[in-house]
Design a protein around this motif. Structure first.
Motif, mmCIF file in Angstrom:
data_model
loop_
_atom_site.group_PDB
_atom_site.id
_atom_site.type_symbol
_atom_site.label_atom_id
_atom_site.label_comp_id
_atom_site.label_asym_id
_atom_site.label_seq_id
_atom_site.Cartn_x
_atom_site.Cartn_y
_atom_site.Cartn_z
ATOM 1 N N ALA A 93 0.632 -1.249 0.010
ATOM 2 C CA ALA A 93 0.040 0.017 0.083
ATOM 3 C C ALA A 93 0.924 1.212 -0.031
ATOM 4 O O ALA A 93 0.561 2.277 -0.806
ATOM 5 N N ASN A 94 2.060 1.086 0.693
ATOM 6 C CA ASN A 94 3.132 2.308 0.679
ATOM 7 C C ASN A 94 3.544 2.530 -0.695
ATOM 8 O O ASN A 94 3.750 3.754 -1.189
ATOM 9 N N ILE A 95 3.812 1.453 -1.336
ATOM 10 C CA ILE A 95 4.735 1.631 -2.473
ATOM 11 C C ILE A 95 3.812 2.439 -3.736
ATOM 12 O O ILE A 95 4.099 3.161 -4.292
ATOM 13 N N TYR A 96 2.493 2.094 -3.665
ATOM 14 C CA TYR A 96 1.504 2.341 -4.746
ATOM 15 C C TYR A 96 0.406 3.195 -4.290
ATOM 16 O O TYR A 96 -0.643 3.416 -4.656
ATOM 17 N N ILE A 97 0.669 3.918 -2.996
ATOM 18 C CA ILE A 97 -0.437 4.735 -2.526
ATOM 19 C C ILE A 97 -0.645 5.944 -3.472
ATOM 20 O O ILE A 97 0.069 6.774 -4.091
ATOM 21 N N GLY A 98 -2.253 5.977 -3.684
ATOM 22 C CA GLY A 98 -2.583 6.929 -4.682
ATOM 23 C C GLY A 98 -2.441 6.484 -5.986
ATOM 24 O O GLY A 98 -3.313 7.119 -6.823
ATOM 25 N N ARG A 99 -1.956 5.160 -6.416
ATOM 26 C CA ARG A 99 -1.623 4.741 -7.504
ATOM 27 C C ARG A 99 -2.087 3.144 -7.547
ATOM 28 O O ARG A 99 -1.773 2.470 -8.395
ATOM 29 N N GLU A 100 -2.815 2.709 -6.839
ATOM 30 C CA GLU A 100 -3.368 1.457 -6.581
ATOM 31 C C GLU A 100 -4.136 0.928 -7.760
ATOM 32 O O GLU A 100 -5.006 1.614 -8.312
ATOM 33 N N PRO A 101 -3.855 -0.164 -8.261
ATOM 34 C CA PRO A 101 -4.758 -1.053 -9.286
ATOM 35 C C PRO A 101 -6.119 -1.263 -8.455
ATOM 36 O O PRO A 101 -6.146 -1.618 -7.334
ATOM 37 N N THR A 102 -7.044 -1.181 -9.335
ATOM 38 C CA THR A 102 -8.350 -1.277 -8.879
ATOM 39 C C THR A 102 -9.044 -2.387 -9.867
ATOM 40 O O THR A 102 -8.939 -2.683 -10.870
ATOM 41 N N ALA B 156 -12.591 -3.854 -11.772
ATOM 42 C CA ALA B 156 -13.726 -3.071 -12.581
ATOM 43 C C ALA B 156 -14.990 -3.420 -11.762
ATOM 44 O O ALA B 156 -15.028 -4.427 -10.691
ATOM 45 N N GLY B 157 -15.761 -2.057 -11.466
ATOM 46 C CA GLY B 157 -16.875 -2.291 -11.124
ATOM 47 C C GLY B 157 -17.265 -0.909 -10.548
ATOM 48 O O GLY B 157 -16.589 0.077 -10.723
ATOM 49 N N LEU B 158 -18.578 -0.909 -9.769
ATOM 50 C CA LEU B 158 -18.959 0.713 -9.352
ATOM 51 C C LEU B 158 -18.228 1.091 -8.538
ATOM 52 O O LEU B 158 -17.649 2.340 -8.217
ATOM 53 N N LEU B 159 -17.668 0.252 -7.228
ATOM 54 C CA LEU B 159 -17.002 0.881 -6.089
ATOM 55 C C LEU B 159 -15.471 1.198 -6.441
ATOM 56 O O LEU B 159 -14.741 2.016 -5.614
ATOM 57 N N ARG B 160 -14.767 0.577 -7.614
ATOM 58 C CA ARG B 160 -13.451 0.577 -7.896
ATOM 59 C C ARG B 160 -12.473 0.299 -6.633
ATOM 60 O O ARG B 160 -11.704 0.973 -6.129
ATOM 61 N N LEU B 161 -12.561 -0.936 -6.288
ATOM 62 C CA LEU B 161 -11.960 -1.463 -4.838
ATOM 63 C C LEU B 161 -10.471 -1.841 -5.354
ATOM 64 O O LEU B 161 -10.324 -2.290 -6.662
ATOM 65 N N VAL B 162 -9.561 -1.628 -4.453
ATOM 66 C CA VAL B 162 -8.304 -1.918 -4.836
ATOM 67 C C VAL B 162 -8.159 -3.252 -4.936
ATOM 68 O O VAL B 162 -8.645 -4.171 -4.209
ATOM 69 N N ASP B 163 -7.390 -3.682 -6.187
ATOM 70 C CA ASP B 163 -7.019 -5.250 -6.438
ATOM 71 C C ASP B 163 -5.822 -5.605 -5.748
ATOM 72 O O ASP B 163 -4.844 -5.367 -6.065
ATOM 73 N N ARG B 164 -5.919 -6.304 -4.728
ATOM 74 C CA ARG B 164 -4.668 -6.678 -3.823
ATOM 75 C C ARG B 164 -3.896 -7.636 -4.413
ATOM 76 O O ARG B 164 -2.827 -7.681 -4.343
ATOM 77 N N LEU B 165 -4.493 -8.581 -5.412
ATOM 78 C CA LEU B 165 -3.650 -9.544 -6.111
ATOM 79 C C LEU B 165 -2.849 -8.804 -7.082
ATOM 80 O O LEU B 165 -1.739 -9.199 -7.140
ATOM 81 N N ALA B 166 -3.581 -8.017 -7.773
ATOM 82 C CA ALA B 166 -2.615 -7.266 -8.720
ATOM 83 C C ALA B 166 -1.605 -6.410 -8.036
ATOM 84 O O ALA B 166 -0.652 -6.083 -8.421
ATOM 85 N N LEU B 167 -2.120 -5.897 -6.813
ATOM 86 C CA LEU B 167 -0.913 -4.899 -6.224
ATOM 87 C C LEU B 167 0.304 -5.647 -5.649
ATOM 88 O O LEU B 167 1.306 -5.201 -5.814
ATOM 89 N N ARG B 168 -0.079 -6.814 -5.284
ATOM 90 C CA ARG B 168 1.066 -7.712 -4.709
ATOM 91 C C ARG B 168 2.082 -8.180 -6.043
ATOM 92 O O ARG B 168 3.249 -8.187 -5.448
ATOM 93 N N ALA B 169 1.233 -8.540 -7.035
ATOM 94 C CA ALA B 169 2.043 -8.806 -8.211
ATOM 95 C C ALA B 169 2.988 -7.599 -8.665
ATOM 96 O O ALA B 169 3.853 -8.154 -9.244
ATOM 97 N N LEU B 170 2.539 -6.505 -8.568
ATOM 98 C CA LEU B 170 3.380 -5.474 -8.894
ATOM 99 C C LEU B 170 4.376 -5.210 -7.989
ATOM 100 O O LEU B 170 5.572 -5.067 -8.434
#
Length: 536
Positions: free
Chosen positions: A112-121, A123-137
């Motif tokens: 979360a610190n590394i990609y804060i403000g630039r998190e992958p989300t 698709a959907g109405l709420l645009r939730l953070v995609d934790r799997l994609a974030l960890r992969a990055l």
């Protein structure tokens, strides 16, 4: 190009610079911060940037980061000239900063610190953070900096060196081509410093340029391919790898030979001033400390972070309770229920964090100097501003405090001059024993030399000086003897004949050096286990 992470390995760098500064000038009202400065940066090059406080390093970094615009000169990136950079242009060019004060959120994990403000989300109405994609990055970025922790690790659980790895990984996530490290090792112990230097070597091997700013010149000597020296806003000189030595850097920085300024000394220690006999601290209640500090000497206290050095100082100064053992001053047992008791007996402490515990930044110099001894500056319970000013002015002249007047706000002074104010308030009270905890942390080389001379003057005047330091070069270069702590106890005491980095490190990890004369070892270290079994 090698894949080795060894910081001492010389690696050939790319000959063509991607960044060039030519004839840069920046002036502020009454001050020329940079004048006619030029430099180049090539891919995979490690540049050491050194200079005293006020030499122009901060202004140069702000220009590279697009925070301030130069008054004159050209910045060329990949062949394209610019009169100056914006923050966005600096980021697009791949220039990233890791500041001395880390910019991380302790309540978040690494990813979360590394990609804060630039998190992958998702698709959907709420645009939730995609934790799997974030960890992969984040995972490959951590691998690139040699981190041994996962993207899910809470930042609060990381050491300082590991947190700096997170900051560097954040820079890499922005496709950094140049990483600027501002005093990255100032608060790191030896082992963690080595890890960071290995990370720098790893970035170099990946073709990423590094500008390494540090007052610890032996680390610059190890890591840098080239050293750029600033003095009074101008380029004082450039040293390549074969020319890069501590003494040459110092001479370019301050315009004189530092060793000649400090001079050689032969300590003439007198009687034991302060003695700790089986002292136990709240941090290590089941470990005993035996220590002797003599008049007229500088005793260096070394050890790894967490060894109990600062905790011992707090007990000797009466800040923390002594759980056992005895403290003697001039051979007589003393009781220290508070710091006020220590001050009354002539025992003074210059704390590690001078800004939080040593001075009041918003007060003028004069009030800081008089604060511990208001009785001497008062009449009929009213403080005499005239007496304060006289005492402070004497200290300003004697210690060389650079300030226009003693009424100047202490927070406006440089780090070295703030440290002199801390010393001034105790020196006005004629100390018997003075304990200095990391006395030169964050201070430039010229100011360090002045602090060392003040310490030596104190010792020659008969004051007993205990210096706690994590700077190996400082401990070996300044001390008359070195006591080394390991896990709350003194593991050994070195005389001058036994001074070496290897011996200090061995004692710091609890291993007496092979072949060292036994009179150099603290008696407690020889039968520590037997002593501990007697403890309640």
């Amino acid at each position: 190009m090698t894949d080795s992470l060894a910081p001492d390995r010389v690696v050939t760098v790319h000959p063509t610079p991607f960044l060039e500064l030519a004839d840069i000038r920046k002036a502020y009202p009454g001050v020329v911060a940079l004048q006619g400065f030029s430099m180049t940066v090539a891919p995979g090059e490690v540049i050491g940037l050194v200079g005293e406080n006020g030499a122009g390093k901060s202004t140069l970094m702000k220009i590279l980061g697009g925070i301030v615009q130069p008054d004159h000169g050209t910045i060329t990136i990949d062949g394209e000239p610019h009169a100056g950079l914006t923050v966005e242009e600096s980021l697009r060019a791949g220039i990233a900063f890791v500041h001395q004060e880390l910019n991380l959120f302790d309540n978040l994990d690494v990813a979360a610190n590394i990609y804060i403000g630039r998190e992958p989300t998702r698709a959907g109405l709420l645009r939730l953070v995609d934790r799997l994609a974030l960890r992969a990055l984040v995972a490959p970025l951590l691998k690139r900096v040699g981190a041994g922790f996962s993207p899910d690790t809470p930042v609060a659980s990381l050491s300082l060196a590991q947190q700096q790895m997170v900051e560097i990984a954040k820079a890499l996530s922005l496709d950094a081509r140049l990483v600027i490290l501002d005093e990255p090792t100032s608060s790191l112990p030896i082992a963690e410093t080595d890890k960071l230097l290995a990370v720098i070597a790893g970035l170099k091997a990946q073709g990423i340029a590094v500008i390494f700013i540090s007052h610890r010149l032996h680390e610059i000597e190890r890591a840098a391919d080239r050293v750029i020296v600033l003095r009074d806003g101008t380029l004082a000189g450039t040293l390549d790898r074969s020319q890069n030595t501590h003494d040459r850097m110092v001479k370019l920085m301050i315009g004189r030979d530092l060793k000649a300024q400090i001079g050689t000394h032969q300590a003439r220690p007198g009687a034991v001033a302060l003695e700790a006999l089986g002292v136990r601290s709240p941090a290590y209640p089941h470990r005993q400390v035996n220590l002797q500090l003599r008049r007229g000497e500088i005793l260096g206290l070394a050890g790894l972070v967490g060894a109990g050095r600062t905790e011992l100082a707090r007990v000797l100064f009466g800040v923390d309770a002594r759980l056992g053992g005895e403290i003697r001053l001039d051979g007589k047992p003393i009781a220290l229920a508070s710091a006020a008791d220590a001050v009354e007996k002539g025992i003074f402490l210059v704390p590690e964090d001078r800004k939080a515990a040593g001075i009041l930044l918003d007060l003028p110099i004069a009030e800081n100097v008089s604060l511990p001894n208001l009785r001497a500056h008062s009449r009929y319970f009213l403080v005499s501003r005239r007496k304060e000013a006289v005492t402070a002015e004497t200290a300003r002249r004697n210690l060389g405090i650079k300030a226009p007047t003693v009424l100047a706000r202490t927070g406006s002074l440089s780090g070295g001059n703030q440290q002199k104010v801390v010393l001034a308030k105790w020196l006005a009270m004629n100390p018997k024993v003075i304990i200095l905890d990391e006395p030169t942390r964050g201070i430039d080389i010229g100011a360090k030399a002045e602090i060392y001379r003040l310490m030596r003057d104190l010792a020659e005047a008969g004051v007993a000086v205990l210096m706690i330091s994590s700077d190996m070069e400082e401990v070996i270069g300044v001390s008359d003897r070195i006591a080394v702590m390991h896990e709350g106890a003194i593991s050994g005491t070195l005389e001058k004949r036994d001074f070496s980095q290897e011996n200090v490190l061995l004692l710091a990890v609890g291993k007496p050096p092979a072949g060292m004369r036994q009179d150099g070892l603290d008696p407690l270290s020889k039968n520590l286990q037997k002593e501990e079994r007697r403890l309640p």
